[in-house]
Design a protein around this motif. Structure first.
Motif, PDB file in Angstrom:
ATOM      1  N   MET A 187       0.984  -1.142   0.077  1.00  0.00           N
ATOM      2  CA  MET A 187      -0.012   0.013   0.043  1.00  0.00           C
ATOM      3  C   MET A 187       0.922   1.245   0.114  1.00  0.00           C
ATOM      4  N   PRO A 188       0.442   2.132  -0.562  1.00  0.00           N
ATOM      5  CA  PRO A 188       1.264   3.451  -0.823  1.00  0.00           C
ATOM      6  C   PRO A 188       0.948   4.252   0.507  1.00  0.00           C
ATOM      7  N   LYS A 189       1.831   5.264   0.965  1.00  0.00           N
ATOM      8  CA  LYS A 189       1.598   5.950   2.370  1.00  0.00           C
ATOM      9  C   LYS A 189       1.068   6.954   1.690  1.00  0.00           C
ATOM     10  N   GLY A 190       0.459   7.861   2.704  1.00  0.00           N
ATOM     11  CA  GLY A 190      -0.301   9.067   2.461  1.00  0.00           C
ATOM     12  C   GLY A 190      -1.948   9.068   2.251  1.00  0.00           C
ATOM     13  N   ARG A 191      -2.392   9.776   1.440  1.00  0.00           N
ATOM     14  CA  ARG A 191      -3.814   9.877   1.418  1.00  0.00           C
ATOM     15  C   ARG A 191      -4.587   8.504   0.897  1.00  0.00           C
ATOM     16  N   ILE A 192      -3.790   7.816  -0.081  1.00  0.00           N
ATOM     17  CA  ILE A 192      -4.399   6.493  -0.455  1.00  0.00           C
ATOM     18  C   ILE A 192      -4.402   5.555   0.409  1.00  0.00           C
ATOM     19  N   PHE A 193      -3.176   5.585   1.409  1.00  0.00           N
ATOM     20  CA  PHE A 193      -3.191   4.745   2.493  1.00  0.00           C
ATOM     21  C   PHE A 193      -4.283   4.840   3.499  1.00  0.00           C
ATOM     22  N   GLU A 194      -4.722   6.131   3.431  1.00  0.00           N
ATOM     23  CA  GLU A 194      -5.707   6.449   4.770  1.00  0.00           C
ATOM     24  C   GLU A 194      -7.053   6.282   4.229  1.00  0.00           C
ATOM     25  N   GLU A 195      -7.206   6.449   2.915  1.00  0.00           N
ATOM     26  CA  GLU A 195      -8.709   6.184   2.226  1.00  0.00           C
ATOM     27  C   GLU A 195      -8.677   4.565   2.320  1.00  0.00           C
ATOM     28  N   ALA A 196      -7.568   3.762   1.616  1.00  0.00           N
ATOM     29  CA  ALA A 196      -7.731   2.501   1.631  1.00  0.00           C
ATOM     30  C   ALA A 196      -7.976   1.651   2.993  1.00  0.00           C
ATOM     31  N   LEU A 197      -7.418   2.256   3.914  1.00  0.00           N
ATOM     32  CA  LEU A 197      -7.375   1.798   5.289  1.00  0.00           C
ATOM     33  C   LEU A 197      -8.991   1.873   5.716  1.00  0.00           C
ATOM     34  N   GLU A 198      -9.437   2.734   5.650  1.00  0.00           N
ATOM     35  CA  GLU A 198     -11.077   3.044   5.913  1.00  0.00           C
ATOM     36  C   GLU A 198     -11.827   2.023   5.266  1.00  0.00           C
ATOM     37  N   ASP A 231      -2.452   2.933  11.556  1.00  0.00           N
ATOM     38  CA  ASP A 231      -2.359   4.050  10.671  1.00  0.00           C
ATOM     39  C   ASP A 231      -1.548   5.292  11.222  1.00  0.00           C
ATOM     40  N   ASP A 232      -0.893   4.660  12.491  1.00  0.00           N
ATOM     41  CA  ASP A 232       0.134   5.885  13.159  1.00  0.00           C
ATOM     42  C   ASP A 232       1.486   5.291  13.192  1.00  0.00           C
ATOM     43  N   GLY A 237      -1.975  -5.166  -4.188  1.00  0.00           N
ATOM     44  CA  GLY A 237      -1.449  -3.920  -4.075  1.00  0.00           C
ATOM     45  C   GLY A 237      -2.741  -2.904  -4.256  1.00  0.00           C
ATOM     46  N   ILE A 238      -2.298  -1.790  -3.695  1.00  0.00           N
ATOM     47  CA  ILE A 238      -3.434  -0.470  -3.873  1.00  0.00           C
ATOM     48  C   ILE A 238      -2.540   0.361  -4.735  1.00  0.00           C
ATOM     49  N   ALA A 239      -2.988   0.593  -5.963  1.00  0.00           N
ATOM     50  CA  ALA A 239      -1.968   1.684  -6.632  1.00  0.00           C
ATOM     51  C   ALA A 239      -2.968   2.516  -7.628  1.00  0.00           C
ATOM     52  N   ASP A 247     -11.821  -1.471  -9.117  1.00  0.00           N
ATOM     53  CA  ASP A 247     -11.784   0.194  -9.087  1.00  0.00           C
ATOM     54  C   ASP A 247     -12.163   0.572  -7.757  1.00  0.00           C
ATOM     55  N   LEU A 248     -11.321   1.103  -6.817  1.00  0.00           N
ATOM     56  CA  LEU A 248     -11.736   1.169  -5.402  1.00  0.00           C
ATOM     57  C   LEU A 248     -12.247   2.610  -5.268  1.00  0.00           C
ATOM     58  N   ARG A 249     -12.494   3.362  -6.304  1.00  0.00           N
ATOM     59  CA  ARG A 249     -13.119   4.673  -6.480  1.00  0.00           C
ATOM     60  C   ARG A 249     -12.531   5.420  -5.144  1.00  0.00           C
ATOM     61  N   ILE A 250     -11.421   5.294  -5.004  1.00  0.00           N
ATOM     62  CA  ILE A 250     -10.828   6.486  -3.845  1.00  0.00           C
ATOM     63  C   ILE A 250      -9.540   7.218  -4.662  1.00  0.00           C
ATOM     64  N   SER A 251      -9.464   8.310  -3.737  1.00  0.00           N
ATOM     65  CA  SER A 251      -8.224   9.473  -4.118  1.00  0.00           C
ATOM     66  C   SER A 251      -8.420   9.645  -5.478  1.00  0.00           C
TER      67      SER A 251
END
Length: 212
Positions: A9-20, A34-35, A70-72, A89-93
């Protein structure tokens, strides 16, 4: 057989939205997940391992099999052209690739230059437009290129457009809409098909509910 599912998983915005999404899909991930500043996180409760990487590296890890899935971002998949399967398609970011430059300026007729961190995407786009350009690859601060005379145009990701405005640039053409995708290593998909299909099913349910 090793059943542990490894997810890059990528760090940053994609990680936060994918984690959710993963939490909404019912995966038992620890609160401190996430911390953490660790690059490899094992979640024994789900028999999963997470590799946290730079966005451009996720597809590479999946292609070479060090990660099963992976999430890319679609931008990375278009640029890298890795040997992976795109499952969902996860429809995020959500964002998009665009051509931008200084307002009211034309492309140089003699030697037009385009700066970008997406040289393959940019070259393909201008080739489709019948334009011959010189591609200059940069790794960051793409908006700087037209301001210092390095390039006539840039090709970059646009989310809100605020960065362009703050640097006195305007959007000229929209190339491609971008969202994050769930990708899989072809061999892993055969060996761990049950676990991967379960992941796809659970995430698909969440994504469909989010869209409604």
């Amino acid at each position: 057989m090793n059943t542990k599912l490894t997810i890059a998983m990528p760090k940053g915005r994609i990680f936060e939205e994918a984690l959710e999404l993963l939490l909404k899909a019912g995966y038992n991930l620890p609160p401190e997940f996430d911390d953490s500043r660790k690059l490899i996180l094992d979640v024994e409760a789900e028999d999963m391992r997470f590799i946290l990487a730079k966005p451009m590296d996720v597809a590479t890890y999946v292609e070479h099999g060090v990660a099963d899935v992976g999430i890319a971002g679609k931008d990375v998949l278009l640029e890298e052209e890795r040997d992976v399967y795109e499952l969902l398609d996860l429809r995020i970011s959500a964002c998009y690739l665009a051509v931008a430059g200084l307002p009211g300026t034309a492309m140089n007729d003699v030697a037009p230059k385009v700066a970008t961190k997406y040289p393959n995407v940019a070259a393909a786009y201008f080739r489709e437009q019948g334009e011959q350009v010189e591609i200059i690859k940069l790794n960051g601060s793409i908006e700087l290129a037209p301001l210092i005379g390095l390039a006539d145009r840039i090709v970059d990701i646009v989310s809100t457009g605020r960065t362009l405005v703050e640097n006195g640039l305007v959007e000229y053409e929209r190339i491609k809409d971008v969202t994050s995708r769930l990708i899989v290593n072809p061999v892993s998909y055969r060996i761990k098909d049950e676990r991967i299909n379960e992941l796809v099913t659970r995430l698909s349910t969440v994504v469909s509910l989010e869209v409604k």
